[in-house]
Design a protein around this motif. Structure first.
Motif, PDB file in Angstrom:
ATOM      1  N   GLY A 241       0.811  -1.216   0.000  1.00 32.32           N
ATOM      2  CA  GLY A 241       0.000   0.000   0.000  1.00 32.32           C
ATOM      3  C   GLY A 241       0.845   1.267   0.000  1.00 32.32           C
ATOM      4  N   TYR A 242       2.182   1.095  -0.064  1.00 32.19           N
ATOM      5  CA  TYR A 242       3.096   2.248   0.030  1.00 32.19           C
ATOM      6  C   TYR A 242       2.740   3.352  -0.959  1.00 32.19           C
ATOM      7  N   ARG A 243       2.399   2.965  -2.169  1.00 31.03           N
ATOM      8  CA  ARG A 243       2.168   3.970  -3.202  1.00 31.03           C
ATOM      9  C   ARG A 243       1.124   5.016  -2.778  1.00 31.03           C
ATOM     10  N   GLY A 253       3.235   5.077   6.978  1.00 29.79           N
ATOM     11  CA  GLY A 253       3.112   4.535   5.624  1.00 29.79           C
ATOM     12  C   GLY A 253       4.417   4.549   4.846  1.00 29.79           C
ATOM     13  N   THR A 254       5.488   5.023   5.481  1.00 33.67           N
ATOM     14  CA  THR A 254       6.807   5.015   4.817  1.00 33.67           C
ATOM     15  C   THR A 254       7.785   4.266   5.706  1.00 33.67           C
ATOM     16  N   SER A 255       8.976   4.040   5.200  1.00 36.93           N
ATOM     17  CA  SER A 255       9.917   3.168   5.922  1.00 36.93           C
ATOM     18  C   SER A 255      10.541   3.824   7.150  1.00 36.93           C
ATOM     19  N   ARG A 256      10.608   5.145   7.168  1.00 32.64           N
ATOM     20  CA  ARG A 256      11.329   5.883   8.228  1.00 32.64           C
ATOM     21  C   ARG A 256      12.775   5.403   8.374  1.00 32.64           C
ATOM     22  N   LEU A 257      13.343   5.033   7.253  1.00 31.56           N
ATOM     23  CA  LEU A 257      14.743   4.608   7.257  1.00 31.56           C
ATOM     24  C   LEU A 257      15.709   5.776   7.094  1.00 31.56           C
ATOM     25  N   SER A 258      15.179   6.971   6.780  1.00 29.30           N
ATOM     26  CA  SER A 258      16.058   8.058   6.338  1.00 29.30           C
ATOM     27  C   SER A 258      17.213   8.393   7.282  1.00 29.30           C
ATOM     28  N   THR A 289       7.365   2.065  -6.574  1.00 28.51           N
ATOM     29  CA  THR A 289       7.345   3.415  -6.006  1.00 28.51           C
ATOM     30  C   THR A 289       8.424   3.548  -4.934  1.00 28.51           C
ATOM     31  N   PHE A 290       8.577   2.521  -4.110  1.00 26.03           N
ATOM     32  CA  PHE A 290       9.585   2.592  -3.047  1.00 26.03           C
ATOM     33  C   PHE A 290      10.998   2.682  -3.641  1.00 26.03           C
ATOM     34  N   LEU A 291      11.285   1.820  -4.605  1.00 24.43           N
ATOM     35  CA  LEU A 291      12.628   1.853  -5.207  1.00 24.43           C
ATOM     36  C   LEU A 291      12.873   3.190  -5.902  1.00 24.43           C
ATOM     37  N   GLY A 355      12.474  14.987  15.429  1.00 26.73           N
ATOM     38  CA  GLY A 355      13.653  15.074  14.571  1.00 26.73           C
ATOM     39  C   GLY A 355      13.370  14.613  13.143  1.00 26.73           C
ATOM     40  N   TRP A 356      12.125  14.431  12.829  1.00 27.09           N
ATOM     41  CA  TRP A 356      11.753  13.901  11.497  1.00 27.09           C
ATOM     42  C   TRP A 356      10.417  14.517  11.110  1.00 27.09           C
ATOM     43  N   MET A 357      10.202  14.654   9.821  1.00 24.30           N
ATOM     44  CA  MET A 357       8.898  15.122   9.354  1.00 24.30           C
ATOM     45  C   MET A 357       8.518  14.299   8.125  1.00 24.30           C
ATOM     46  N   HIS A 358       7.230  14.032   8.024  1.00 24.48           N
ATOM     47  CA  HIS A 358       6.726  13.259   6.897  1.00 24.48           C
ATOM     48  C   HIS A 358       6.984  14.003   5.583  1.00 24.48           C
ATOM     49  N   ASN A 359       7.305  13.257   4.535  1.00 28.16           N
ATOM     50  CA  ASN A 359       7.681  13.897   3.257  1.00 28.16           C
ATOM     51  C   ASN A 359       6.605  14.842   2.716  1.00 28.16           C
ATOM     52  N   THR A 365       5.314  22.454   4.332  1.00 24.66           N
ATOM     53  CA  THR A 365       5.946  23.474   5.189  1.00 24.66           C
ATOM     54  C   THR A 365       6.991  24.270   4.410  1.00 24.66           C
ATOM     55  N   ALA A 366       7.715  23.575   3.529  1.00 21.45           N
ATOM     56  CA  ALA A 366       8.750  24.261   2.753  1.00 21.45           C
ATOM     57  C   ALA A 366       8.112  25.244   1.782  1.00 21.45           C
ATOM     58  N   SER A 367       7.043  24.795   1.134  1.00 21.77           N
ATOM     59  CA  SER A 367       6.345  25.665   0.201  1.00 21.77           C
ATOM     60  C   SER A 367       5.798  26.889   0.938  1.00 21.77           C
ATOM     61  N   ALA A 391      19.169  14.790   8.440  1.00 17.92           N
ATOM     62  CA  ALA A 391      19.748  15.897   7.646  1.00 17.92           C
ATOM     63  C   ALA A 391      20.842  15.368   6.729  1.00 17.92           C
ATOM     64  N   ASP A 392      20.682  15.616   5.471  1.00 13.89           N
ATOM     65  CA  ASP A 392      21.566  14.994   4.483  1.00 13.89           C
ATOM     66  C   ASP A 392      21.993  16.060   3.480  1.00 13.89           C
ATOM     67  N   PRO A 393      23.298  16.148   3.205  1.00 13.25           N
ATOM     68  CA  PRO A 393      23.759  17.252   2.357  1.00 13.25           C
ATOM     69  C   PRO A 393      23.163  17.253   0.955  1.00 13.25           C
ATOM     70  N   ALA A 398      18.801  19.438  -2.341  1.00 13.88           N
ATOM     71  CA  ALA A 398      18.066  19.196  -3.595  1.00 13.88           C
ATOM     72  C   ALA A 398      16.562  19.347  -3.373  1.00 13.88           C
ATOM     73  N   SER A 399      16.074  18.873  -2.232  1.00 13.93           N
ATOM     74  CA  SER A 399      14.625  18.933  -1.987  1.00 13.93           C
ATOM     75  C   SER A 399      14.168  20.370  -1.748  1.00 13.93           C
ATOM     76  N   TRP A 400      14.954  21.142  -1.006  1.00 14.85           N
ATOM     77  CA  TRP A 400      14.565  22.541  -0.794  1.00 14.85           C
ATOM     78  C   TRP A 400      14.526  23.292  -2.114  1.00 14.85           C
ATOM     79  N   TRP A 402      14.034  21.971  -4.950  1.00 16.32           N
ATOM     80  CA  TRP A 402      12.906  21.423  -5.718  1.00 16.32           C
ATOM     81  C   TRP A 402      11.630  22.179  -5.350  1.00 16.32           C
ATOM     82  N   VAL A 403      11.405  22.337  -4.049  1.00 17.52           N
ATOM     83  CA  VAL A 403      10.182  23.031  -3.606  1.00 17.52           C
ATOM     84  C   VAL A 403      10.229  24.497  -4.027  1.00 17.52           C
ATOM     85  N   ALA A 404      11.396  25.124  -3.877  1.00 18.90           N
ATOM     86  CA  ALA A 404      11.502  26.561  -4.171  1.00 18.90           C
ATOM     87  C   ALA A 404      11.336  26.844  -5.666  1.00 18.90           C
TER      88      ALA A 404
HETATM   89  P1  FAD Z   1      10.590   6.525   2.365  1.00 19.78           P
HETATM   90  O1  FAD Z   1       9.386   7.015   1.654  1.00 19.78           O
HETATM   91  O2  FAD Z   1      10.463   5.241   3.081  1.00 19.78           O
HETATM   92  O3  FAD Z   1      11.770   6.456   1.293  1.00 19.78           O
HETATM   93  C1  FAD Z   1      12.886   5.596   1.450  1.00 19.78           C
HETATM   94  C2  FAD Z   1      14.171   6.390   1.287  1.00 19.78           C
HETATM   95  O4  FAD Z   1      14.245   6.988   0.003  1.00 19.78           O
HETATM   96  C3  FAD Z   1      14.302   7.553   2.251  1.00 19.78           C
HETATM   97  O5  FAD Z   1      14.741   7.143   3.514  1.00 19.78           O
HETATM   98  C4  FAD Z   1      15.296   8.446   1.540  1.00 19.78           C
HETATM   99  O6  FAD Z   1      16.633   8.013   1.713  1.00 19.78           O
HETATM  100  C5  FAD Z   1      14.901   8.252   0.088  1.00 19.78           C
HETATM  101  N1  FAD Z   1      13.965   9.313  -0.298  1.00 19.78           N
HETATM  102  C6  FAD Z   1      12.631   9.347  -0.144  1.00 19.78           C
HETATM  103  N2  FAD Z   1      12.108  10.489  -0.651  1.00 19.78           N
HETATM  104  C7  FAD Z   1      13.147  11.189  -1.131  1.00 19.78           C
HETATM  105  C8  FAD Z   1      13.267  12.456  -1.787  1.00 19.78           C
HETATM  106  N3  FAD Z   1      12.210  13.213  -2.056  1.00 19.78           N
HETATM  107  N4  FAD Z   1      14.498  12.879  -2.141  1.00 19.78           N
HETATM  108  C9  FAD Z   1      15.589  12.126  -1.897  1.00 19.78           C
HETATM  109  N5  FAD Z   1      15.531  10.917  -1.286  1.00 19.78           N
HETATM  110  C10 FAD Z   1      14.332  10.456  -0.904  1.00 19.78           C
HETATM  111  N6  FAD Z   1      15.532  13.363   2.983  1.00 19.78           N
HETATM  112  C11 FAD Z   1      16.634  13.068   3.693  1.00 19.78           C
HETATM  113  O7  FAD Z   1      17.022  11.911   3.755  1.00 19.78           O
HETATM  114  N7  FAD Z   1      17.339  14.064   4.318  1.00 19.78           N
HETATM  115  C12 FAD Z   1      16.974  15.374   4.265  1.00 19.78           C
HETATM  116  O8  FAD Z   1      17.658  16.226   4.823  1.00 19.78           O
HETATM  117  C13 FAD Z   1      15.781  15.703   3.551  1.00 19.78           C
HETATM  118  N8  FAD Z   1      15.332  16.975   3.498  1.00 19.78           N
HETATM  119  C14 FAD Z   1      14.173  17.253   2.810  1.00 19.78           C
HETATM  120  C15 FAD Z   1      13.726  18.588   2.738  1.00 19.78           C
HETATM  121  C16 FAD Z   1      12.551  18.895   2.050  1.00 19.78           C
HETATM  122  C17 FAD Z   1      12.099  20.322   1.965  1.00 19.78           C
HETATM  123  C18 FAD Z   1      11.825  17.871   1.419  1.00 19.78           C
HETATM  124  C19 FAD Z   1      10.573  18.176   0.669  1.00 19.78           C
HETATM  125  C20 FAD Z   1      12.269  16.566   1.461  1.00 19.78           C
HETATM  126  C21 FAD Z   1      13.444  16.230   2.139  1.00 19.78           C
HETATM  127  N9  FAD Z   1      13.922  14.904   2.199  1.00 19.78           N
HETATM  128  C22 FAD Z   1      15.072  14.626   2.902  1.00 19.78           C
HETATM  129  C23 FAD Z   1      13.310  13.838   1.387  1.00 19.78           C
HETATM  130  C24 FAD Z   1      12.208  13.004   2.078  1.00 19.78           C
HETATM  131  O9  FAD Z   1      11.275  13.842   2.681  1.00 19.78           O
HETATM  132  C25 FAD Z   1      12.763  12.033   3.116  1.00 19.78           C
HETATM  133  O10 FAD Z   1      13.818  11.274   2.564  1.00 19.78           O
HETATM  134  C26 FAD Z   1      11.674  11.056   3.586  1.00 19.78           C
HETATM  135  O11 FAD Z   1      10.600  11.762   4.124  1.00 19.78           O
HETATM  136  C27 FAD Z   1      12.258  10.134   4.618  1.00 19.78           C
HETATM  137  O12 FAD Z   1      11.289   9.305   5.145  1.00 19.78           O
HETATM  138  P2  FAD Z   1      11.315   7.744   4.880  1.00 19.78           P
HETATM  139  O13 FAD Z   1      12.667   7.205   5.180  1.00 19.78           O
HETATM  140  O14 FAD Z   1      10.171   7.155   5.603  1.00 19.78           O
HETATM  141  O15 FAD Z   1      11.078   7.700   3.322  1.00 19.78           O
END
Ligand code: FAD
Length: 495
Positions: A241-243, A253-258, A289-291, A355-359, A365-367, A391-393, A398-400, A402-404
């Motif tokens: 159901g991840y998609r 609904g996500t892995s929270r592996l980040s 979708t996950f990959l 220390g984490w926020m849903h994607n 929030t960024a928008s 927090a990842d360089p 890249a994501s900020w 992307w939103v901007a």
């Molecule tokens: P899952 O959905 O389970 O995804 C698995 C893995 O895929 C993640 O752990 C991550 O490594 C990678 N991934 C997923 N989405 C993205 C994405 N959009 N871009 C790049 N990789 C992705 N992710 C970070 O790891 N570090 C950050 O500092 C970070 N900053 C973000 C800032 C903004 C403004 C936005 C919009 C997104 C950011 N993300 C960041 C991407 C994403 O939000 C997180 O990777 C994701 O929410 C992590 O949760 P998860 O492990 O459950 O993700």
């Protein structure tokens, strides 16, 4: 340009004379013993193995949440290394000098590490490699933290991909080059381990105040925590159901592996191998979708490698003249989740507490910061850098961008997330808002996304007094939207 990588043939060439001599494994953002190419290579050499982590100077200082994670991750790594007969040496300072010193102290002939792709890291690695090579030592960097290094995937016409979909297609067609590697069973110890700092002396944990309790209750840093999370995600139906569910912040609904990935407690190879194992019966659309998300990380690293200042400079130069006319004094309202927009506030409070926020909410929030408040995306990047445990360089920058709208393959600037309709769509029952903005928990769901629209008696019944118990909106949505669009129009003219 490669990150000063030595080729495998170089290591084979030098192996006979250096085999059985001590090897140093320099751990960085790869705090794991499983699927660690550098560690495997050192073990293959046959001699004693000295494991070291260096708290480096001269890099972008890591944020408070990352420091907390690093402390616990190092403690976990140290325990894993001890279990297989080794010891983790901790040192602080300039890696060139410290590795030099460790070589002198241990008689090591070989130094191995896994490559990184950020500018400061690559520069350090180059200097380390030059110094060790000058001393006629084997200095070998390896691929371990990415499935596809930035130079692995190039366009047929040359150059790197700036658009995600063809990048992903090229990755999938190239295929992942190997399965995950097992952890070594045993490390040979040197006669004496070099001196080590004491982790506690590094002061990575917050004191006065200690804000880490709710973060600690949410996470288990370390390799075992990472493996448990991956296994729960793949085997306990998390991925099924991840998609669809990956967009719903109220559920897991996500892995929270980040954070585990960001600190290299688990590698993308381990994730890819486990998720694609033939005995798993994951619905194709969920797996795909996950990959695909895992590959977004690879894409971000390619962008970072070719744009070393991705965290500080607009990828699209036409944004350089963007009129960030917002009032920076209001930044703390956003940081503290006091914007008066419940979906935005819930996200920022989730970040502070866990220390984490849903994607999905990161995007909302960024928008809101860049479009509703017209504040430069770098303010947000900085805040996330300080407060995210993941927090990842590459991913953050890249994501900020992307939103901007200033990034590669970015969301068009005119796509302005509406924080009310996003809430209605992705937090339909309001459970996420109620969890993180408890002062609104008794509001009927109908008014939860825009409490200022609720009639006075409804607010009163729910115990909400706008401006007192919960803020009034700091900007008016449609006005802010118009202002953002007209600011963007100026950027277009400047292009
Ligand atoms: P899952 O959905 O389970 O995804 C698995 C893995 O895929 C993640 O752990 C991550 O490594 C990678 N991934 C997923 N989405 C993205 C994405 N959009 N871009 C790049 N990789 C992705 N992710 C970070 O790891 N570090 C950050 O500092 C970070 N900053 C973000 C800032 C903004 C403004 C936005 C919009 C997104 C950011 N993300 C960041 C991407 C994403 O939000 C997180 O990777 C994701 O929410 C992590 O949760 P998860 O492990 O459950 O993700």
């Amino acid at each position: 340009m490669k990150n000063g990588s030595n080729t495998v043939s170089e290591s084979v060439k030098t192996k006979p004379s250096n085999a059985c001599k001590p090897s140093i494994v320099w751990f960085r953002r790869d705090l794991r013993i499983t699927d660690n190419s550098a560690l495997r290579e050192a073990v293959k050499f046959g001699g004693p193995v000295i494991c070291v982590f260096i708290l480096e100077s001269g890099q972008r200082a890591i944020g408070g949440a990352s420091k907390w994670w690093l402390h616990h991750s190092l403690a976990a790594l140290s325990a894993s290394i001890t279990q297989i007969g080794g010891q983790l040496v901790l040192r602080r300072g300039n890696p060139v000098e410290i590795l030099d010193d460790l070589v002198d102290a241990s008689g090591a002939q070989n130094v191995f590490w896994n490559r990184r792709y950020d500018a400061a890291g690559m520069e350090t690695d180059k200097r380390v490699k030059a110094r060790l090579t000058e001393r006629n030592l084997v200095a070998q960097s390896l691929k371990s933290n990415l499935l596809f290094e930035p130079w692995d995937i190039e366009k047929k016409s040359g150059g790197y991909y700036k658009v995600y979909t063809p990048f992903k297609r090229a990755c999938l067609s190239a295929g992942v080059d190997r399965p995950a590697l097992a952890a070594p069973d045993r490390l040979l110890s040197p006669e004496a381990h070099p001196d080590s700092d004491t982790l506690e002396d590094w002061g990575l944990l917050p004191t006065n105040p200690d804000w880490s309790k709710t973060i600690a209750a949410t996470w288990t840093p370390g390799e075992e925590g990472a493996k448990a999370r991956l296994s729960a995600f793949l085997h306990d139906d998390g991925i099924v159901g991840y998609r669809e569910q990956r967009n719903l912040p109220a559920i897991e609904g996500t892995s929270r592996l980040s954070p585990h990935i960001a600190f290299g407690e688990i590698s993308p190879y381990q994730i890819w191998s486990a998720a694609t194992a033939p005995d798993l019966d994951i619905p194709a659309q969920d797996l795909e979708t996950f990959l695909s998300e895992v590959l977004w990380r690879e894409f971000s690293y390619t962008l970072l490698f070719y744009n070393p200042d991705l965290a500080s400079r607009n990828f699209q130069p036409r944004f350089d003249g963007f009129p960030w006319e917002g009032d920076a004094d209001r930044l703390p309202l956003w940081q503290n989740g006091q914007t008066g927009y419940p979906m935005v506030d819930a996200g920022l409070r989730q970040l502070w507490q866990t220390g984490w926020m849903h994607n999905r909410v990161r995007m909302i929030t960024a928008s809101f910061l860049v479009k509703h408040m017209l504040l430069d995306w770098r303010h947000g990047e900085d805040w996330f850098w300080d407060t995210l445990v993941d927090a990842d360089p590459a991913n953050n920058a890249a994501s900020w961008q992307w939103v901007a709208g200033s990034g590669a393959d970015a969301a068009p600037y005119f796509r302005i997330f509406n924080p009310m309709s996003q809430g209605e769509k992705f937090d339909r029952e309001g459970a996420y808002i109620r969890q993180f903005v408890p002062e609104l928990k008794d509001l009927p769901t109908k008014y939860l996304y825009a409490p200022w629209k609720a009639p006075a008696d409804v607010l009163k019944k729910a115990g909400v007094e706008l401006g007192k118990t919960y803020p009034k909106p700091i900007v008016e949505h449609s006005l802010a939207r118009e202002k953002a669009l007209s600011a963007f129009a100026k950027t277009k003219e400047a292009a």
